[in-house]
Write a protein that holds these residues in place. Sequence first.
Motif, mmCIF file in Angstrom:
data_model
loop_
_atom_site.group_PDB
_atom_site.id
_atom_site.type_symbol
_atom_site.label_atom_id
_atom_site.label_comp_id
_atom_site.label_asym_id
_atom_site.label_seq_id
_atom_site.Cartn_x
_atom_site.Cartn_y
_atom_site.Cartn_z
ATOM 1 N N LEU A 285 10.832 -14.703 11.037
ATOM 2 C CA LEU A 285 9.510 -15.263 11.791
ATOM 3 C C LEU A 285 8.513 -15.468 10.822
ATOM 4 N N LEU A 288 9.112 -19.476 9.652
ATOM 5 C CA LEU A 288 8.758 -20.626 10.869
ATOM 6 C C LEU A 288 7.789 -21.564 10.292
ATOM 7 N N GLY A 292 6.816 -24.009 15.022
ATOM 8 C CA GLY A 292 7.372 -22.607 15.464
ATOM 9 C C GLY A 292 8.847 -23.100 15.659
ATOM 10 N N VAL A 293 9.496 -23.983 15.402
ATOM 11 C CA VAL A 293 10.975 -24.317 15.465
ATOM 12 C C VAL A 293 11.625 -24.007 14.042
ATOM 13 N N THR A 308 17.715 -25.436 16.631
ATOM 14 C CA THR A 308 16.949 -24.981 17.784
ATOM 15 C C THR A 308 17.927 -23.638 18.268
ATOM 16 N N GLY A 311 16.521 -20.419 16.859
ATOM 17 C CA GLY A 311 15.673 -20.111 17.561
ATOM 18 C C GLY A 311 15.579 -19.419 18.790
ATOM 19 N N ALA A 315 15.078 -15.691 19.784
ATOM 20 C CA ALA A 315 14.211 -15.327 20.935
ATOM 21 C C ALA A 315 14.858 -14.266 21.769
ATOM 22 N N ARG A 335 5.972 -13.135 20.333
ATOM 23 C CA ARG A 335 6.763 -13.924 19.307
ATOM 24 C C ARG A 335 8.101 -14.590 20.180
ATOM 25 N N LEU A 339 8.758 -18.514 20.629
ATOM 26 C CA LEU A 339 9.875 -19.208 20.304
ATOM 27 C C LEU A 339 10.458 -20.170 21.391
ATOM 28 N N ASP A 342 7.884 -23.082 22.164
ATOM 29 C CA ASP A 342 7.733 -24.191 21.062
ATOM 30 C C ASP A 342 9.241 -24.809 21.002
ATOM 31 N N THR A 343 10.349 -24.135 21.093
ATOM 32 C CA THR A 343 11.530 -24.936 21.366
ATOM 33 C C THR A 343 11.675 -25.892 22.377
#
Length: 414
Positions: A285, A288, A292-293, A308, A311, A315, A335, A339, A342-343
């Motif tokens: 984390l 990142l 966020g990716v 991805t 991620g 998650a 968080r 993830l 953002d992904t």
Amino acid sequence: MYFLRAAVVAIALQLSGVANGDVIEDRILAKIYGVATKGKTNGVVPTPTGWPEYVIGTATSYTYQSSGAWTTGFFPGTLWLLYQRSLTKTLKVSSVELLSLARTWQAPLRANKDRTDTHDLGFMIHDCFGWDAILTGNATARQTVHDAAIALSQRYNSVTKTIRSWGSISDTGSFTVIIDNMMNLGMLYWAAQQFGNTTLSDIATSHATTTMNNHFRTDGSTWHVLNYNQVTGAVTAKYTNQGYSDSSTWARGQAWAIYGMVSAYRWTKNTAFLDTAIKAADYFLAGLPADGVPYWDFNAPVTGLRDTSAGTIVASGLLYLVEQAPAYKDKYLQRAIDLIDDTIALSQSPPAVYTASPFAVSDIGFNAFLMNGTIDNNPAKTHTAASSNTGLVYGDYYLIEAQNRLLGMGLLAA
């Protein structure tokens, strides 16, 4: 407090924003259903002869692998995950049809259950037949998982105290173990519980303990590959196969480590495994980027290549951690949602063309839901177009699994 970032919401959180929950859910369903029913004639889906693995960034259709490939369980697994979701909320495809599709796609893979030449049986068998056994109680599926667990256990070495990743069980040279192997322990633990076979759980715990002691650096990062001496059990080499360098941290390897250690904690309640997962998660984390990716490797020069799949694995792994250790809910739940948000925001592929009722897909387009996956970008290798900027079947699998975990927590609208 968890329903934040309304402009980019996770699937089915039912908040306003560009990623409206039901719209995203239908888009994911359209991709998977379109691939699953391709070639359907007179209402019958043909027996699969290849299984989706990746979509290169310059194409739209999946590249398919034969039934023996390590990734084959993920596509039927996504169908099982959608079936699981359909038991809680109404989807545009019925539970009955999803069940039928999942079994159609997994059936030829049962031939892998007795293989001793691969460490990937958890991915190949447990991620589809395991869901069948868990969700339906099917006796054949349950036995299939146990048979696969027995086969995997044959790759265990009592000197190295690990399960061999690469090579034949008869090899006498270097004994190779990759961090990915942590993901196959869940099958051993589950089969041990179901059949009272403590040898399987003992092997899983031994492998997890040795991996915890040897694969992790002091800052919580991980090496991808270790070699062991089969006579002494000593580690003889630490390096990477798919990461940037032998001293770097490959993002998906770090993801496998987090998820796998949470799984080991789930079955043993050994807090050392939980502590290791937490330290590894905090490393992930903290590394990142602002959007966020994750990049494909935490220590590589910034090249724009993301992964991805790393991620989505994390998650789901963080939500798994929250399920097993609720005291960490405040630390990790948001968080994990971030993830997912953002992904999807960065990497959602163009939507398929479909009708809502009756549900029918006329053009899948880019076959995977997520883009920007990276299989391998090791600079020492010669790469193909499939290596980076791809859609990965396992990236979608863990995205859907993560969403199902949120549904189980009551955080997705049913």
